[in-house]
Structure formats: structure tokens, C-alpha cells
Design a protein around this motif. Sequence first.
Motif, PDB file in Angstrom:
ATOM      1  N   ILE A  69       0.853  -1.190   0.000  1.00  0.00           N
ATOM      2  CA  ILE A  69       0.000   0.000   0.000  1.00  0.00           C
ATOM      3  C   ILE A  69       0.887   1.239   0.000  1.00  0.00           C
ATOM      4  O   ILE A  69       1.765   1.406   0.849  1.00  0.00           O
ATOM      5  CB  ILE A  69      -0.947  -0.014   1.210  1.00  0.00           C
ATOM      6  N   VAL A  70       0.663   2.105  -0.973  1.00  0.00           N
ATOM      7  CA  VAL A  70       1.464   3.310  -1.126  1.00  0.00           C
ATOM      8  C   VAL A  70       0.854   4.480  -0.379  1.00  0.00           C
ATOM      9  O   VAL A  70       1.549   5.234   0.311  1.00  0.00           O
ATOM     10  CB  VAL A  70       1.616   3.653  -2.626  1.00  0.00           C
ATOM     11  N   LEU A 129      -7.417   4.236  -1.083  1.00  0.00           N
ATOM     12  CA  LEU A 129      -6.046   3.736  -1.034  1.00  0.00           C
ATOM     13  C   LEU A 129      -5.498   3.546  -2.437  1.00  0.00           C
ATOM     14  O   LEU A 129      -6.243   3.351  -3.403  1.00  0.00           O
ATOM     15  CB  LEU A 129      -5.943   2.440  -0.240  1.00  0.00           C
ATOM     16  N   LEU A 130      -4.186   3.615  -2.512  1.00  0.00           N
ATOM     17  CA  LEU A 130      -3.437   3.354  -3.743  1.00  0.00           C
ATOM     18  C   LEU A 130      -2.413   2.280  -3.420  1.00  0.00           C
ATOM     19  O   LEU A 130      -1.685   2.386  -2.421  1.00  0.00           O
ATOM     20  CB  LEU A 130      -2.741   4.634  -4.217  1.00  0.00           C
ATOM     21  N   GLY A 187       4.398  -4.903 -13.425  1.00  0.00           N
ATOM     22  CA  GLY A 187       3.494  -4.444 -12.364  1.00  0.00           C
ATOM     23  C   GLY A 187       3.006  -3.034 -12.629  1.00  0.00           C
ATOM     24  O   GLY A 187       3.233  -2.445 -13.677  1.00  0.00           O
ATOM     25  N   GLY A 188       2.340  -2.486 -11.651  1.00  0.00           N
ATOM     26  CA  GLY A 188       1.807  -1.132 -11.770  1.00  0.00           C
ATOM     27  C   GLY A 188       1.119  -0.728 -10.488  1.00  0.00           C
ATOM     28  O   GLY A 188       1.381  -1.279  -9.407  1.00  0.00           O
ATOM     29  N   MET A 189       0.228   0.247 -10.576  1.00  0.00           N
ATOM     30  CA  MET A 189      -0.502   0.756  -9.417  1.00  0.00           C
ATOM     31  C   MET A 189      -1.992   0.747  -9.687  1.00  0.00           C
ATOM     32  O   MET A 189      -2.435   0.898 -10.822  1.00  0.00           O
ATOM     33  CB  MET A 189      -0.022   2.166  -9.064  1.00  0.00           C
ATOM     34  N   GLU A 190      -2.750   0.586  -8.622  1.00  0.00           N
ATOM     35  CA  GLU A 190      -4.202   0.500  -8.702  1.00  0.00           C
ATOM     36  C   GLU A 190      -4.808   1.254  -7.514  1.00  0.00           C
ATOM     37  O   GLU A 190      -4.274   1.228  -6.401  1.00  0.00           O
ATOM     38  CB  GLU A 190      -4.653  -0.963  -8.666  1.00  0.00           C
ATOM     39  N   SER A 191      -5.926   1.934  -7.742  1.00  0.00           N
ATOM     40  CA  SER A 191      -6.627   2.642  -6.670  1.00  0.00           C
ATOM     41  C   SER A 191      -7.875   1.858  -6.257  1.00  0.00           C
ATOM     42  O   SER A 191      -8.403   1.039  -7.013  1.00  0.00           O
ATOM     43  CB  SER A 191      -7.021   4.048  -7.120  1.00  0.00           C
ATOM     44  N   MET A 192      -8.343   2.167  -5.053  1.00  0.00           N
ATOM     45  CA  MET A 192      -9.479   1.434  -4.510  1.00  0.00           C
ATOM     46  C   MET A 192     -10.192   2.329  -3.499  1.00  0.00           C
ATOM     47  O   MET A 192      -9.562   3.155  -2.819  1.00  0.00           O
ATOM     48  CB  MET A 192      -8.993   0.137  -3.845  1.00  0.00           C
ATOM     49  N   GLN A 193     -11.502   2.165  -3.390  1.00  0.00           N
ATOM     50  CA  GLN A 193     -12.288   2.982  -2.456  1.00  0.00           C
ATOM     51  C   GLN A 193     -13.459   2.167  -1.936  1.00  0.00           C
ATOM     52  O   GLN A 193     -14.112   1.439  -2.678  1.00  0.00           O
ATOM     53  CB  GLN A 193     -12.786   4.257  -3.140  1.00  0.00           C
ATOM     54  N   PHE A 194     -13.761   2.309  -0.631  1.00  0.00           N
ATOM     55  CA  PHE A 194     -14.924   1.661  -0.031  1.00  0.00           C
ATOM     56  C   PHE A 194     -15.347   2.468   1.198  1.00  0.00           C
ATOM     57  O   PHE A 194     -14.605   3.334   1.683  1.00  0.00           O
ATOM     58  CB  PHE A 194     -14.622   0.197   0.355  1.00  0.00           C
TER      59      PHE A 194
END
Length: 512
Positions: free
Chosen positions: A190-191, A219-220, A230-237
Amino acid sequence: MELKINREMIPVTETILDDVQEQSVELDYVLPDYDPDIFRIIGCEMHPTIVSYTTASDRITYELRVDIRILYCGAGSTLLQCVSQQMMFSRSAELPRTAENPTLTLRPRITYSNCRAVSPRRLEARGAVSVQIRVTGDRRQEVIRDVFGMHVQLRKIPVEYAAQKRSAVKNITLSEEVELGAAKPPIRSIVRNNVRLVHQETSILAGKLIVKGDAEVQLLYTWQKDDGSGGMESMQFTLPYSQIVDMEQIDESYRSSAEAQVIRCDLKPSAEVLQCEIELRLCCTAIQTASVQLVTDAFSTCFPCQQTPVSVQIDMAPERVHSSMACSAVIRPGDRIPECIYDLQCQVRNINMQLLSDTNRIRVSGMLCCSLLAADAEGMPVLLEKEEAFEAYADPGTSVADAVLRAQVEPADCTYHLASDGTISVQANLLLHGALCPSARHVCLSDLEVDGENKLVRDGDYALKLYYGVEHEDVWDIAKRCHTSVDAIMEENELAEEQLANAGMLFIPIVH
């Protein structure tokens, strides 16, 4: 004729302490063996939090936590690495005097933060945190409510004040297991993560305070496949909460409010599930108001008087303030033009809030601090930061006259637009939330002495005199000067208001 004085004890508010403490942050960190060497520092972020606090009769003590995140890339890789560390500090401040029902407010802010690589395996971070400390308390002041006898005339003003104050603090924990779903790749690390508290409301039911709201988690994170890509992904809840807070003797006659503060957010990823645990602090207040007629001036039409004035600061029931404001910033990158944007975070600093009674608005100014995590054409992460001065106006929906604003300004949401030349336009929606506390200083009487042994000596034996009144002159001042009553002057001259609309001659009847 005896003099009878009715007195009342009312609570008045006083500021016990209003100070700012500085705390330096210094971190020397050696990478563990499983982390790659440092090739390029991307950025450093620090986030302060008040973990706990206690209030004694002569001092306050609090625990300050600073969460440090350092982002870097290893040699020959565009995969973002994140170093997360926490530092704890214990601080205290002495109180100059004690107070009844003290209320403590602590606001931590990052003053600055930076980092550097001392060697490929060692990091050094430096920063500073400022903590604004405000302590207020109540004391009881005896004032005159009414006077009878000795031909005493009174000047009164009606005042509504906070007669009863109840407060409570409760820590709650929210836990949730969030499934990533088939569309989301597994979390490597988690970044960034951020918790925003929204849709908060309070109600009173059966002597309890019910607090409801939502905690939005953003979160990212980084992900990586078996082939090394690889890479980066965002998420929200969102995690909703509803809590019952015990507060002594409150009912529907009280006005309630609550402020939620994030103490910690622990995120533990596994293969397909993210375990989230959030600790919140609920600071709750309930106030019941009462009315009183304060005596601000007095005299006797027949005897000399000696009055004792006292200046009091009286708080009334606070009105909740919840208003949004828009501001913007423009980020112009240098040589490394972003090709894609992963995450945008906005903060505000150096906030100044001013109440404008002429327009009944709140002027808010400060610095909008934008932190944008992107990638250039080669896929290398880049952190773009910009501070832009802003000025905005909020409509509180209630009168700002004779009030004190106790509120915060936080970014509610922010969006961006990436132009073809790499220029990024940021639009931020700022939320002003808190309380507008009507507060006024009054000079009233705490004591009155009437010399019944000596009568006032008049300049002649007459029942009526002439007086030339000037425009906007108070009838009270005329009555006091002539040792008569306000009612007698208004009745004799058929006045509708207790202030002269025009200059002119008045008949002054003499009362005994």
C-alpha cells in the motif's frame, strides 16, 4: 423602604490556554534485506495524529503520532517502493489556572517534511509538526437579576446563555473485510491511504446521544505479476457507523453535536481480501440554553447609588456550520511530463477564517497543497507538488455577528484535468465544518449599594422641567441624568421608542 436584590449565578466562558507547540521529526532508517537499493527518491509524506490526551488541574498531556511514508524506486525498475514508519512523541503543557468543565482542542499540522538517501541502503527524513492547543473553561459569576425598593430604576438586556453543558469522548473501532474482486489485481504493498469522514449526524433518544456517519477509505497500492511486470491500482470503499454515547441527564431540550477524528487506519492485505480496521474518536457535546435579564445599569430617583460593574463573556448555544467552497490550482511539470496519473491528494495549510458581519459570510484563505502521483513516458513514477494561495467565501446559514467560529477546513474531493502539454488543472472542493458559537461580552452589575441616609438634593422644587434632546439620544441616559424614570418620560412625551428619532424639546416629569 428596604432594598431587595435578586442575584443569579451564570456560567461565563474564559480562555485558559491558547498556544502552539512545535515538534521536530527526525528519522534515520536502514532498509531491510528484502527491499531493493535506493536509486531515486520519489517523495516523502508525513501525517500527524493526536492518539490520546489527558487533562489535569494544572497541565494537559497528549500523545502525538507521526506516520512517515517515503516513496522510492530501485535501480532498473519502475515499481514504486514504500517505506512506512511511525514515530511517537509525548508532550505536555502547563495550564496557568484551573477551570470548571475544561474543553481541550488539539490541532496538529505538518510544517514541512523532506528526505534524502544517505546511501543506497539508508534514508534520512526530517520534518516538523505544529500543534495548536486551546483550552477553555467555565466559571460561575454572580450578577444582579432584579432590584426592588429605594426607588431604583433598572436597565436590562435579555441574554440567552448555555446553562448546562455535557460532553463525552468515546473511541470506537470499525472492522471490515473487503474483497478485491476479479477486476482488481492482488495487493503487493500500500502506497497511500486516506480516511474521510462524511454524512455525520446526531440525535438524542432516551437520554442517549446517537452518532451516525460514514468513513470513506481511499487507497493506492502496487501490484506485480510473476514475470516482474506491475503497476498501481486505486481502490475505495465505505464503512458506516452508528454509536450510542452515554451522556448524563440529556433530553430533547439539549442541542447536540459531535466531531469524529481518525486515530488510526490499519490495512492488512492478503491474496483476495483486504482487512481494514479504523479507530475513531467521537467528541460529543450537548448544550441546554436558558434566558436571563441582565442588569446593565441602575440608579435611584431619590438616593445616591454606588454600582459594581463586571465584564462577562457569555456563550450561547452553538450553531452547526457545514459549507462547501471551490478552489483551484495549476501544476506545470518540468522535463518529466506525466503520461498517466495514479493518485491526487489535496491538503490545506495556513488557514485563516474571518467572520464578515456586513455580508454575513465567512472568508477563508490559505494554501491549497496538491500532491499528484503520476508516471512519465518511460513509466517512471514522479511526484508533482504545488502550493497555491486561495480565497473563498462560505455561507454559514446563520448570523455571524458576535460569534466565535470553531471549525476546520478540509478537502472533500478533488479532480484533475491533464492537458496535452502536461499541464494539470486541479479543482478542489473544500468543506468548512464545525460550530459557530454566538458569544458576546456584556458589562453588567454584580453589586449595587443605595445610600438611604442621604436624599438627592434637587436644584429646585418643581414637578416638570424642560430638556432639549438630541437625535438618537437614549431615553435612559436622560432619565438617569434627571433622576426620573424612563416610563414617565415616554408617557409624558408619547414616545414609542426608547431612543429619540429626532432632536427636540422634551417634558421631564419628576418622580419620587
